[in-house]
Motif scaffolding. Structure first.
Motif, PDB file in Angstrom:
ATOM      1  N   ASN A 147       0.864  -1.062  -0.078  1.00 36.33           N
ATOM      2  CA  ASN A 147      -0.361   0.156  -0.306  1.00 36.33           C
ATOM      3  C   ASN A 147       0.579   1.003  -0.229  1.00 36.33           C
ATOM      4  N   LEU A 148       0.170   1.926  -1.164  1.00 35.72           N
ATOM      5  CA  LEU A 148       1.593   3.186  -0.794  1.00 35.72           C
ATOM      6  C   LEU A 148       0.562   4.239  -0.091  1.00 35.72           C
ATOM      7  N   TYR A 149       1.129   5.947  -0.276  1.00 34.25           N
ATOM      8  CA  TYR A 149       1.138   6.420   0.674  1.00 34.25           C
ATOM      9  C   TYR A 149       1.109   8.056  -0.152  1.00 34.25           C
ATOM     10  N   TRP A 150       0.664   8.733  -0.471  1.00 41.42           N
ATOM     11  CA  TRP A 150       0.652  10.337   0.590  1.00 41.42           C
ATOM     12  C   TRP A 150       0.441  11.583   0.782  1.00 41.42           C
ATOM     13  N   TYR A 151       1.738  11.942   1.685  1.00 38.85           N
ATOM     14  CA  TYR A 151       1.013  13.015   3.132  1.00 38.85           C
ATOM     15  C   TYR A 151       1.302  14.803   2.541  1.00 38.85           C
ATOM     16  N   ARG A 152       0.797  15.261   3.250  1.00 41.01           N
ATOM     17  CA  ARG A 152       1.327  16.470   3.349  1.00 41.01           C
ATOM     18  C   ARG A 152       1.543  17.195   4.425  1.00 41.01           C
ATOM     19  N   GLN A 153       2.405  17.597   5.479  1.00 43.49           N
ATOM     20  CA  GLN A 153       1.791  18.427   6.523  1.00 43.49           C
ATOM     21  C   GLN A 153       2.951  19.792   6.741  1.00 43.49           C
ATOM     22  N   ALA A 154       2.363  20.952   6.740  1.00 48.12           N
ATOM     23  CA  ALA A 154       1.782  22.291   7.072  1.00 48.12           C
ATOM     24  C   ALA A 154       2.728  22.228   8.775  1.00 48.12           C
ATOM     25  N   ALA A 155       3.971  23.418   8.493  1.00 46.18           N
ATOM     26  CA  ALA A 155       4.762  22.958   9.467  1.00 46.18           C
ATOM     27  C   ALA A 155       4.388  23.469  10.642  1.00 46.18           C
ATOM     28  N   GLY A 156       4.628  22.256  11.598  1.00 50.74           N
ATOM     29  CA  GLY A 156       4.113  21.842  13.143  1.00 50.74           C
ATOM     30  C   GLY A 156       3.257  21.067  12.794  1.00 50.74           C
ATOM     31  N   ARG A 157       2.610  21.259  12.124  1.00 49.30           N
ATOM     32  CA  ARG A 157       1.165  19.992  12.285  1.00 49.30           C
ATOM     33  C   ARG A 157       1.035  18.755  11.772  1.00 49.30           C
ATOM     34  N   GLY A 158       0.028  18.429  11.824  1.00 48.79           N
ATOM     35  CA  GLY A 158      -0.152  16.736  11.077  1.00 48.79           C
ATOM     36  C   GLY A 158      -0.167  16.492   9.552  1.00 48.79           C
ATOM     37  N   LEU A 159      -0.341  15.140   9.755  1.00 45.81           N
ATOM     38  CA  LEU A 159      -0.836  14.438   8.431  1.00 45.81           C
ATOM     39  C   LEU A 159      -1.784  14.571   8.157  1.00 45.81           C
ATOM     40  N   GLN A 160      -1.714  15.059   6.800  1.00 46.78           N
ATOM     41  CA  GLN A 160      -2.919  15.078   5.046  1.00 46.78           C
ATOM     42  C   GLN A 160      -2.818  13.991   4.749  1.00 46.78           C
ATOM     43  N   LEU A 161      -3.545  13.543   4.653  1.00 47.74           N
ATOM     44  CA  LEU A 161      -3.311  12.341   3.458  1.00 47.74           C
ATOM     45  C   LEU A 161      -3.768  12.958   2.518  1.00 47.74           C
ATOM     46  N   LEU A 162      -3.425  12.983   1.655  1.00 48.01           N
ATOM     47  CA  LEU A 162      -3.632  13.152   0.330  1.00 48.01           C
ATOM     48  C   LEU A 162      -3.892  12.048  -0.945  1.00 48.01           C
ATOM     49  N   PHE A 163      -2.987  11.325  -1.215  1.00 46.27           N
ATOM     50  CA  PHE A 163      -3.616   9.384  -2.373  1.00 46.27           C
ATOM     51  C   PHE A 163      -3.037   8.305  -1.560  1.00 46.27           C
ATOM     52  N   TYR A 164      -3.673   7.005  -2.048  1.00 44.86           N
ATOM     53  CA  TYR A 164      -3.147   6.245  -1.078  1.00 44.86           C
ATOM     54  C   TYR A 164      -3.860   5.146  -2.521  1.00 44.86           C
ATOM     55  N   SER A 165      -3.310   3.798  -2.427  1.00 39.35           N
ATOM     56  CA  SER A 165      -2.781   3.026  -3.520  1.00 39.35           C
ATOM     57  C   SER A 165      -2.693   1.994  -3.471  1.00 39.35           C
ATOM     58  N   VAL A 166      -4.320   0.896  -3.367  1.00 42.76           N
ATOM     59  CA  VAL A 166      -3.539  -0.262  -2.962  1.00 42.76           C
ATOM     60  C   VAL A 166      -2.871  -1.120  -3.514  1.00 42.76           C
ATOM     61  N   GLY A 167      -2.912  -0.680  -5.365  1.00 45.82           N
ATOM     62  CA  GLY A 167      -2.122  -1.508  -6.495  1.00 45.82           C
ATOM     63  C   GLY A 167      -2.163  -0.689  -7.500  1.00 45.82           C
ATOM     64  N   ILE A 168      -1.178  -1.160  -8.599  1.00 45.86           N
ATOM     65  CA  ILE A 168      -0.958  -0.443 -10.348  1.00 45.86           C
ATOM     66  C   ILE A 168      -2.395   0.161 -10.720  1.00 45.86           C
ATOM     67  N   GLY A 169      -2.206   1.906 -10.778  1.00 44.43           N
ATOM     68  CA  GLY A 169      -3.410   1.800 -11.361  1.00 44.43           C
ATOM     69  C   GLY A 169      -4.541   2.182 -10.347  1.00 44.43           C
ATOM     70  N   GLN A 170      -4.613   1.972  -9.244  1.00 44.60           N
ATOM     71  CA  GLN A 170      -5.606   2.008  -7.782  1.00 44.60           C
ATOM     72  C   GLN A 170      -5.550   3.522  -7.837  1.00 44.60           C
ATOM     73  N   GLU A 217      -8.026  12.124  -1.139  1.00 44.85           N
ATOM     74  CA  GLU A 217      -8.354  11.702   0.560  1.00 44.85           C
ATOM     75  C   GLU A 217      -8.779  13.591  -0.460  1.00 44.85           C
ATOM     76  N   VAL A 218      -8.347  14.497  -0.828  1.00 42.83           N
ATOM     77  CA  VAL A 218      -9.269  15.667  -0.565  1.00 42.83           C
ATOM     78  C   VAL A 218      -9.021  16.168  -2.227  1.00 42.83           C
ATOM     79  N   PRO A 219      -9.704  16.596  -2.740  1.00 45.55           N
ATOM     80  CA  PRO A 219      -9.857  17.146  -3.577  1.00 45.55           C
ATOM     81  C   PRO A 219      -8.537  18.969  -3.820  1.00 45.55           C
ATOM     82  N   GLN A 220      -7.685  18.263  -5.080  1.00 46.56           N
ATOM     83  CA  GLN A 220      -7.120  20.009  -4.945  1.00 46.56           C
ATOM     84  C   GLN A 220      -5.962  19.764  -5.854  1.00 46.56           C
ATOM     85  N   ASN A 221      -5.400  20.384  -6.388  1.00 42.37           N
ATOM     86  CA  ASN A 221      -4.611  20.620  -7.585  1.00 42.37           C
ATOM     87  C   ASN A 221      -3.588  19.875  -7.747  1.00 42.37           C
TER      88      ASN A 221
END
Lengths: 111, 112
Positions: free
Chosen positions: B32-55, B59-63
């Motif tokens: 399983n693969l994940y992308w998170y963003r962390q603002a300075a001094g803050r917690g983790l915001q899950l952006l995307f996760y993937s359980v397989g190729i092409g999947q 988590e958050v609508p964005q750019n």
């Protein structure tokens, strides 16, 4: 949505003292995990405790879990300056597809 | 043993420029693969996760967008960066959705 909340937000202690951090969560869980993050680095997994466990040890770390109160604590004994970091708890949501991390708390251990 | 590589470590980009951050995992298959963003001094915001190729699950609508062209490769992209895209981006992998996650060293992205 926020699942785990660490408390306190920041803690400053002297080397050799014990540090206790708490995590509260809202829904039932399968497991709860604690992570450490050194400044500017990725998170490092410390310990996982399952919902049917009450206490777990790893070196100087002791984790407790109280599912009736929906809370966990992380105790670091005989702290060292190298323990200075941010600490996060993370929980699933009882069968959810993912972990949810708390906002973290900053521990400073003064030499 | 398993390792995760994330690059670059730091990146400074102008507003409106494209972005591509790459993450690769070695020593395991079908993570399983994940992308998170962390603002300075803050917690983790899950952006995307993937359980397989092409999947990809967003988590958050964005750019931003994510792709998984190979089993152990996870890419975070943007066509046009915004100032609000600044932050510390972390890639992670795990065996299952709720097992321990293993993080890369992160990319510090600054948008000018």
């Amino acid at each position: 949505s926020q699942q785990g909340e660490e408390d306190p937000q920041a803690l400053s202690i002297q080397e050799g003292e014990n540090a206790t951090m708490n995590c509260s969560y809202k829904t039932s869980i399968n497991n709860l995990q604690w992570y450490r993050q050194n400044s500017g680095r990725g998170l490092v997994h410390l310990i996982l405790i399952r919902s049917n466990e009450r206490e777990k040890h790893s070196g100087r770390l002791r984790v407790t879990l109280d599912t009736s109160k929906k809370s966990s604590s992380l105790l670091i004994t005989a702290s060292r300056a190298a323990d200075t970091a941010s600490y996060f708890c993370a929980t699933d949501q009882g069968g959810s597809e993912k972990l949810v991390f708390g906002k973290g708390m900053k521990l400073t251990v003064n030499p | 043993s398993q390792t995760i590589h994330q690059w670059p470590a730091t990146l400074v980009q102008p507003v409106g420029s494209p972005l591509s951050l790459e993450c690769t995992v070695e020593g395991t298959s079908n993570p399983n693969l994940y992308w998170y963003r962390q603002a300075a001094g803050r917690g983790l915001q899950l952006l995307f996760y993937s359980v397989g190729i092409g999947q990809i699950s967003s988590e958050v609508p964005q750019n931003l967008s994510a792709s998984r062209p190979q089993d152990r490769q996870f890419i975070l992209s943007s066509k046009k960066l915004l100032l609000s895209d600044s932050g510390f981006y972390l890639c992670a992998w795990s065996v299952t959705a709720i097992s321990p996650q293993h993080f890369g060293d992160g990319t510090r992205l600054s948008i000018l």
